[in-house]
Write a protein that holds these residues in place. Structure first.
Motif, PDB file in Angstrom:
ATOM      1  N   ILE A   1      -8.265   8.896   2.418  1.00 15.87           N
ATOM      2  CA  ILE A   1      -7.777   8.648   1.057  1.00 15.87           C
ATOM      3  C   ILE A   1      -8.203   9.958   0.109  1.00 15.87           C
ATOM      4  O   ILE A   1      -9.042  10.838   0.427  1.00 15.87           O
ATOM      5  CB  ILE A   1      -8.560   7.464   0.498  1.00 15.87           C
TER       6      ILE A   1
ATOM      7  N   THR B   1      -3.550   1.020  -1.658  1.00 14.08           N
ATOM      8  CA  THR B   1      -3.769   2.101  -0.714  1.00 14.08           C
ATOM      9  C   THR B   1      -5.277   2.335  -0.156  1.00 14.08           C
ATOM     10  O   THR B   1      -5.407   2.516   1.136  1.00 14.08           O
ATOM     11  CB  THR B   1      -3.189   3.234  -1.480  1.00 14.08           C
TER      12      THR B   1
ATOM     13  N   PRO C   1       0.952  -1.289  -0.048  1.00 14.32           N
ATOM     14  CA  PRO C   1      -0.123  -0.125  -0.081  1.00 14.32           C
ATOM     15  C   PRO C   1       0.862   1.360   0.104  1.00 14.32           C
ATOM     16  O   PRO C   1       2.075   1.268   0.410  1.00 14.32           O
ATOM     17  CB  PRO C   1      -0.590  -0.070   1.428  1.00 14.32           C
ATOM     18  N   ASN C   2       0.267   2.369  -0.303  1.00 14.51           N
ATOM     19  CA  ASN C   2       1.066   3.503  -0.286  1.00 14.51           C
ATOM     20  C   ASN C   2       2.191   3.803  -1.148  1.00 14.51           C
ATOM     21  O   ASN C   2       3.165   4.308  -1.073  1.00 14.51           O
ATOM     22  CB  ASN C   2       1.177   4.124   1.041  1.00 14.51           C
ATOM     23  N   TYR C   3       2.168   2.982  -2.268  1.00 13.79           N
ATOM     24  CA  TYR C   3       3.234   2.882  -3.266  1.00 13.79           C
ATOM     25  C   TYR C   3       2.835   2.945  -4.750  1.00 13.79           C
ATOM     26  O   TYR C   3       2.826   4.246  -5.028  1.00 13.79           O
ATOM     27  CB  TYR C   3       4.111   1.419  -3.179  1.00 13.79           C
TER      28      TYR C   3
ATOM     29  N   TYR D   1      -5.889  -0.505   2.580  1.00 17.91           N
ATOM     30  CA  TYR D   1      -5.169  -0.221   3.586  1.00 17.91           C
ATOM     31  C   TYR D   1      -5.648   0.988   4.428  1.00 17.91           C
ATOM     32  O   TYR D   1      -5.805   0.881   5.754  1.00 17.91           O
ATOM     33  CB  TYR D   1      -3.701   0.205   3.431  1.00 17.91           C
ATOM     34  N   ASN D   2      -5.939   2.089   3.874  1.00 16.62           N
ATOM     35  CA  ASN D   2      -6.424   3.449   4.746  1.00 16.62           C
ATOM     36  C   ASN D   2      -7.788   3.128   5.144  1.00 16.62           C
ATOM     37  O   ASN D   2      -7.921   3.505   6.194  1.00 16.62           O
ATOM     38  CB  ASN D   2      -6.194   4.619   3.642  1.00 16.62           C
TER      39      ASN D   2
END
Length: 371
Positions: A159, A148, A140-142, A151-152
């Motif tokens: 988001i 992402t 995530p966050n990649y 996950y968030n």
């Protein structure tokens, strides 16, 4: 068969290696950033098939695109060309290869190297221009919006959705892995010189976000999504894989009294509702009937008698059930019914109803089951 996998610790690589082992492929050479040159050379000399999944898509310096996507591919193929037999290579490119950006240009250059290797050696090559891939174990966050968002949202983090009308082209990781293993066995899905994953989805970003928030809300309203929709099922599985480990469980609203308890478990709009009922020894529950609602009773623990009476008749029908022999009892509409615990321990039984309970229209009418 000895299989070499570059990018072995990446999202696709991890999923692929696990499934290869599930299917009995045990000679797998795993290559990642930590693999030294001596080991890489040995793996290349010994392998019978290469999954070339390694690549750079979000470097600190733009020059890393060339190093990770082009130079490493060239180095790998140069050593493969020294083999006495042509070694098949499957390469994961990207739909970004169609665009004029640093990542896309270097992926296209790597594709050309793969095709050249195939022409020079006669080896079979498989080039997949993958769209967005989603599923478990994606970072995530990649570089994955879905990873992402999952996950968030699972962690109550914000988001950012710049344009909910953006349309994403997506493939699911298990479909990707199945396709790759099919290619390993000579059954790839080919469209001209490129190969592709047969099952693909085209979905608006806003629709994906709405679904993910509905999955989160499902713990509160006990709803589960329509898993008959293939994309929804796979997105739901993806979302659940991103739950925090300390939040795998959640409590239900258990309505308890001196008779036992009643707890709603799952609700769906199109497949009804599941509840869990507990009855203390000697207690009878029920004595009501329904116009349209249908239920199924399954006693999983204890001993009970379920009694029926058609509402305009005096005849009583009895079914003796217990958790020692699992038996489903259908509760037809138009029959008043009850269930009595005749044992010395609690009766636990599961109820399925063909519609979620609606307090405004309960379709439940009190009437004694015996006369």
């Amino acid at each position: 068969m000895r299989i070499l996998v570059t990018g072995a610790k990446g999202f696709i690589g991890k999923n692929l290696i696990v499934e290869l082992r599930n299917r009995g492929y045990n000679d797998i050479y795993e290559v990642d950033k930590e693999t030294d040159e001596l080991s890489l050379g040995k793996f290349i000399r010994d392998c019978d098939f290469v999954f070339h999944l390694a690549g750079v898509n979000r470097p600190k310096e733009e020059s890393e695109f060339v190093e990770g996507n082009v130079e490493f591919t060239k180095h790998l193929l140069t050593q493969l060309e020294k083999r006495e037999k042509p070694i098949p290579v499957l390469f994961t490119s990207s739909i970004q290869a169609e665009k004029d950006n640093p990542y896309g240009r270097t992926k296209r250059m790597a594709e050309d190297l793969i095709f050249d290797y195939g022409r020079k050696t006669g080896a079979k090559v498989f080039v997949y221009r993958l769209p967005n891939v989603f599923g478990k174990w994606c970072r995530p966050n990649y570089n994955s919006a879905i990873a992402t968002f999952c996950y968030n949202i699972a962690r109550d983090l914000p988001i950012t959705v710049n344009d909910p009308n953006v349309v994403l082209k997506l493939v699911y990781i298990d479909d990707v892995v199945n396709e790759f293993i099919n290619a390993l066995n000579g059954c790839e899905n080919r469209d001209g010189k490129f190969c592709e994953v047969a099952t693909q989805y085209t979905v608006k970003l806003g629709d994906i976000v709405d679904l993910l928030y509905s999955f989160k809300k499902g713990r509160e309203n006990l709803s589960v999504p329509n898993v008959g929709d293939d994309f929804v099922k796979k997105l739901y599985s993806t979302y659940i894989s991103y739950l925090p480990e300390e939040q795998f469980s959640y409590q239900l609203n258990m309505k308890a009294d001196e008779r036992g308890s009643f707890t709603e478990f799952l609700k769906t709009e199109d497949r009804g509702q599941i509840s869990v009922n507990v009855i203390k020894p000697g207690i009878t529950k029920g004595n009501h009937w329904h116009h349209t609602k249908v239920e199924k009773f399954l006693v999983v623990s204890g001993e009970a008698i379920i009694r029926f009476r058609k509402i305009d008749c005096s005849e009583v029908i009895e079914y003796r059930v217990s958790g020692n022999k699992l038996e489903v009892v259908d509760i037809p509409p138009g029959y008043t019914h009850n269930i009595t615990n005749i044992g010395n321990s609690d009766v636990v039984f599961i109820i399925w109803a063909n519609e979620p309970f609606d307090p405004q229209r309960p379709d439940t009418y009190y009437l004694e089951s015996t006369m």
